[in-house]
Design an enzyme around this catalytic site. Structure first.
Site, PDB file in Angstrom:
ATOM      1  N   TYR A  44      -8.768 -26.244   4.939  1.00  0.00           N
ATOM      2  CA  TYR A  44      -8.046 -25.427   5.920  1.00  0.00           C
ATOM      3  C   TYR A  44      -6.936 -24.579   5.325  1.00  0.00           C
ATOM      4  CZ  TYR A  44     -10.516 -28.166   9.411  1.00  0.00           C
ATOM      5  OH  TYR A  44     -11.510 -28.727  10.172  1.00  0.00           O
ATOM      6  N   SER A  58      -5.924 -18.767   6.313  1.00  0.00           N
ATOM      7  CA  SER A  58      -4.541 -18.934   6.763  1.00  0.00           C
ATOM      8  C   SER A  58      -3.968 -20.239   6.212  1.00  0.00           C
ATOM      9  CB  SER A  58      -4.483 -18.938   8.291  1.00  0.00           C
ATOM     10  OG  SER A  58      -5.277 -19.973   8.812  1.00  0.00           O
ATOM     11  N   PRO A  70      -0.350 -23.146   7.125  1.00  0.00           N
ATOM     12  CA  PRO A  70       0.620 -23.406   8.193  1.00  0.00           C
ATOM     13  C   PRO A  70       1.812 -22.448   8.233  1.00  0.00           C
ATOM     14  CG  PRO A  70      -0.074 -25.464   7.197  1.00  0.00           C
ATOM     15  CD  PRO A  70      -0.654 -24.362   6.356  1.00  0.00           C
ATOM     16  N   SER A  81      -0.194 -17.459   9.422  1.00  0.00           N
ATOM     17  CA  SER A  81      -1.391 -17.416  10.257  1.00  0.00           C
ATOM     18  C   SER A  81      -1.116 -16.554  11.479  1.00  0.00           C
ATOM     19  CB  SER A  81      -1.783 -18.836  10.689  1.00  0.00           C
ATOM     20  OG  SER A  81      -0.798 -19.375  11.541  1.00  0.00           O
ATOM     21  N   ILE A  82      -2.161 -16.248  12.214  1.00  0.00           N
ATOM     22  CA  ILE A  82      -1.995 -15.450  13.436  1.00  0.00           C
ATOM     23  C   ILE A  82      -1.608 -16.397  14.571  1.00  0.00           C
ATOM     24  CG2 ILE A  82      -3.191 -13.986  15.107  1.00  0.00           C
ATOM     25  CD1 ILE A  82      -4.878 -12.958  12.680  1.00  0.00           C
ATOM     26  N   ARG A 123      -1.175 -17.515  18.210  1.00  0.00           N
ATOM     27  CA  ARG A 123      -1.879 -17.171  19.440  1.00  0.00           C
ATOM     28  C   ARG A 123      -0.940 -16.716  20.558  1.00  0.00           C
ATOM     29  NH1 ARG A 123      -2.350 -22.971  19.442  1.00  0.00           N
ATOM     30  NH2 ARG A 123      -4.357 -22.835  18.415  1.00  0.00           N
ATOM     31  N   GLU A 151      -9.684 -21.490  15.810  1.00  0.00           N
ATOM     32  CA  GLU A 151      -9.203 -21.801  17.161  1.00  0.00           C
ATOM     33  C   GLU A 151      -7.936 -21.029  17.519  1.00  0.00           C
ATOM     34  OE1 GLU A 151      -8.994 -25.968  18.060  1.00  0.00           O
ATOM     35  OE2 GLU A 151     -10.969 -26.376  17.235  1.00  0.00           O
ATOM     36  N   ARG A 203     -15.783 -19.532  25.821  1.00  0.00           N
ATOM     37  CA  ARG A 203     -16.618 -19.624  24.615  1.00  0.00           C
ATOM     38  C   ARG A 203     -17.661 -18.514  24.522  1.00  0.00           C
ATOM     39  NH1 ARG A 203     -18.629 -25.462  26.406  1.00  0.00           N
ATOM     40  NH2 ARG A 203     -19.948 -24.896  28.135  1.00  0.00           N
ATOM     41  N   GLU A 238     -16.771 -27.991  12.974  1.00  0.00           N
ATOM     42  CA  GLU A 238     -16.216 -29.342  13.108  1.00  0.00           C
ATOM     43  C   GLU A 238     -17.074 -30.052  14.133  1.00  0.00           C
ATOM     44  OE1 GLU A 238     -12.162 -29.250  14.561  1.00  0.00           O
ATOM     45  OE2 GLU A 238     -11.409 -28.240  12.770  1.00  0.00           O
TER      46      GLU A 238
END
Ligand SMILES: *[C@@H]1O[C@H](CO)[C@@H](O)[C@H](O)[C@H]1NC(C)=O
Ligand SMILES: *[C@@H]1O[C@H](CO)[C@@H](O)[C@H](O)[C@H]1NC(C)=O
Ligand SMILES: *[C@@H]1O[C@H](CO)[C@@H](O)[C@H](O)[C@H]1NC(C)=O
Ligand SMILES: *[C@@H]1O[C@H](CO)[C@@H](O)[C@H](O)[C@H]1NC(C)=O
Ligand SMILES: *[C@@H]1O[C@H](CO)[C@@H](O)[C@H](O)[C@H]1NC(C)=O
Ligand SMILES: *[C@@H]1O[C@H](CO)[C@@H](O)[C@H](O)[C@H]1NC(C)=O
Ligand SMILES: *[C@@H]1O[C@H](CO)[C@@H](O)[C@H](O)[C@H]1NC(C)=O
Ligand SMILES: *[C@@H]1O[C@H](CO)[C@@H](O)[C@H](O)[C@H]1NC(C)=O
Ligand SMILES: *[C@@H]1O[C@H](CO)[C@@H](O)[C@H](O)[C@H]1NC(C)=O
Length: 544
Positions: free
Chosen positions: A96, A123, A125, A128-129, A131, A165, A211, A266
């Site tokens: 990740y 990305s 921690p 990152s983008i 949300r 996500e 989704r 996942e």
């Protein structure tokens, strides 16, 4: 799509034979054809993956201090874990977050030796983008590009995820426009750098209300902007469920016509313990392998969230019951595969972009290319700029001040992913954007002597622009990249004059300062991409 080459396979096989005792052959790259992955030799590739990272939340939330352990820079950890991953039958790990400045060669080579590929998130921690206040900007671009640079040389890199996500419920779907811009720019970056073709995808959550729109959005429109593969984080098979009870049957129908590979990025619901992983037989069975390319179990390390296959302590790793269960299931999963040569691609049509409305808020028009050269050209063209060294808080207070005094001064830096109207410079750094707004205000005030001050936080500079910069700004300002724009007024005036190639610090106020073009048309989009790829010099030549 990379073409299958007999010559290179033969050469690789030869060198492998000649140097087998001393040189570890690189793994053959995995290539994409239609909706499936293949080895270069034409055998289909199914992902038998395991998520491999400690202490990074898979949902994209950031830890408070932004720190994380880079598992691919941890030689002792890789030495401890790769044999266990191999014993499981793993052929892909998903990581990740890495620290691009560290050395990954030891772990990457160990993975190569054991036939294990890597799916790497771009990305981390602290980069990152978000949300809730999404942006795609030049700083994120540089950070994501550094991960690409660190990994692109390894032939066992299967692909990159440009997000995980990010949009995860109906009220933050606008963030997907920024993630798709990241996909577009990283794909272009890989091309610009002449790296091997490496796919860029996205990993989604499984929220019923969004989704379908998510899957369609990332696949729609120009393929240069769209994902190369789709990862699905799905936890709907719990305990001894079934193909129908889990909803896998419905998901499979939904992806039956998807034009790029899809797989589970996942899986492994843990509400029934210990996990038996009965879904493995479905994932690699005849109901699903025409549509899905396998999946990635969440996850290797046992942590507070209780998804572990092993528990580690120092240099030892102990297998948990889930390890043994998964190992048995994977050993008996024997997907029937189609050879590349026998596979005729039938899913040739991308999905339609979802319309914006109450359930979807991301326009098909994407944010501007996060091109750092456009930003520095913009700043050098200004007459009034922000002082250097302002803190983040000072900058945000000053934004409120200037945008409050004159909202039109902020048009060029204010993005709206729902209208699809983005300022051309919304991807620049905060201080560059503040300078832009100060200059617009100053210009709208007819360069009054008091209009470039902001309590001593702004200063007059003598603007300077190269010919290439003028052209680049003109292209950006009239939709070379974003859908709307404001050209810094001096640059607009200069670019519209046919002869000037010297610096322009005169006070021409141009009516062309605010041009609204509701949608990108193809020609301009391609032009923007061309400018991005060829850089300043090329841009100057193409536009003059
Ligand atoms: C292609 O390569 C893979 C990985 O090395 C191997 O498992 C497979 O058997 C090969 N297929 C053919 C047709 O040689
Ligand atoms: C993300 O995961 C963390 C840690 O597992 C959890 O505390 C947090 O609530 C999750 N956030 C979301 C938005 O799901
Ligand atoms: C990455 O590694 C460098 C060198 O050790 C370190 O200075 C930096 O803080 C690390 N970055 C992150 C985000 O952990
Ligand atoms: C979306 O709703 C959640 C609650 O479900 C809230 O915590 C979050 O802040 C909202 N996000 C936005 C962007 O409004
Ligand atoms: C990748 O390979 C190229 C060409 O061999 C080399 O110039 C470059 O330094 C390598 N990059 C990394 C990160 O190893
Ligand atoms: C395949 O689908 C059929 C029909 O829904 C179902 O009965 C069967 O259990 C599925 N096979 C697997 C391995 O899940
Ligand atoms: C794929 O099938 C879904 C319905 O399952 C449909 O909504 C969508 O339009 C189809 N897409 C294409 C490209 O045919
Ligand atoms: C900056 O603003 C944040 C939020 O308003 C506040 O918590 C923080 O203390 C401020 N920092 C400084 C250095 O003023
Ligand atoms: C985008 O514009 C629409 C329409 O003007 C507005 O309703 C929405 O709040 C804006 N979104 C953001 C994130 O500013």
């Amino acid at each position: 799509m990379k073409t299958f080459s007999i010559a290179s396979v033969t050469a690789a096989a030869l060198s492998g034979a000649l140097f087998a005792t001393s040189v570890i052959a690189d793994l053959p790259p995995i290539v994409i054809k239609g909706s499936h992955f293949f080895y270069e030799n034409g055998t289909e590739f199914f992902i038998r993956g395991v998520a491999y990272q400690q202490d990074v939340s898979s949902n994209g939330s950031t830890s408070t201090d932004g720190t994380f352990t880079d598992p691919l820079a941890d030689e002792a950890g890789c030495t401890r874990d790769v044999p266990l991953l191999t014993e499981l039958g793993t052929n892909v790990i998903r990581v990740y977050a890495i620290n691009a400045s560290l050395d990954h060669s030891f772990c990457m080579n160990l993975l190569q030796e054991n036939g294990i590929y890597l799916l790497q998130d771009l990305s981390n921690p602290s980069s990152s983008i978000n949300r809730n206040s999404p942006e795609w900007n030049t700083e994120l671009f540089a950070d994501y590009a550094a991960v690409v640079d660190a990994m692109a040389n390894y032939t066992n890199v299967l692909g990159f995820f440009a997000g995980n996500e990010v949009s995860n419920e109906a009220n933050n779907t606008d963030a997907s426009a920024y993630v798709k811009a990241a996909v577009r720019d990283m794909k272009a970056y890989i091309k610009t750098k002449d790296y091997r073709t490496i796919g860029v995808g996205y990993a989604t959550n499984d929220d019923a209300s969004i989704r379908t729109n998510l899957a369609h959005y990332f696949n729609c429109g120009d393929s240069a902007d769209a994902i190369d593969f789709w990862g699905y984080n799905i936890y709907s098979w719990c305990g001894d469920s079934s193909y129908t009870e889990s909803g896998y049957d419905q998901r499979t129908l939904e992806f039956a016509n998807y034009s790029v590979p899809a797989f589970f990025a996942e899986y492994g619901c843990n509400t029934v313990q210990p996990r038996q992983f009965t879904e493995v037989q479905a994932i690699y069975g005849e109901n699903m392998t025409d549509v899905w390319s396998g999946g990635i179990v969440y996850m290797y390390f046992q942590e507070a969230n209780d998804y572990g296959l092993v528990s580690v302590s120092g240099t030892t790793a102990s297998k948990l019951p889930d390890f043994t269960a998964l190992s048995k299931q994977l050993a008996s999963a024997t997907p029937s595969s189609t050879a590349s040569a026998d596979y005729t691609v039938t899913n040739t049509v991308a999905q339609a972009c979802p319309a914006t409305g109450s359930s979807w808020a991301a326009a098909s028009a994407l944010p501007p290319i996060a091109n750092v050269d456009v930003c520095s050209c913009m700043v050098s063209s200004l007459s009034c700029v922000a002082n250097s060294g302002l803190s983040g808080n000072e900058t945000s207070t000053l934004f409120s001040t200037v945008c409050g005094l004159d909202s039109s001064a902020c048009d060029g830096i204010t993005p709206n992913a729902t209208t699809g109207i983005y300022g051309a410079y919304s991807m620049c750094s905060a201080s560059q954007k503040l300078s832009f707004a100060f200059n617009q205000y100053y210009s709208n005030q007819e360069q009054a002597s008091t209009a470039c001050d902001f309590n001593g936080n702004a200063n007059i500079q003598s603007s300077s622009e190269s010919t290439a910069c003028k052209s680049m700004l003109s292209a950006a300002g009239t939709a070379g990249t974003g859908t709307v724009t404001n050209i810094p007024t001096d640059a607009a005036a200069a670019a519209s004059s046919t002869s000037s190639s010297t610096s322009s610090s005169s006070s021409k106020k141009s009516a062309a300062g605010s041009v609204v073009i509701p949608r990108l048309d193809m020609t301009l989009l391609q032009l923007g991409a061309y400018i991005f790829v060829t850089g300043l010099a090329g841009a100057g030549m193409i536009l003059l």
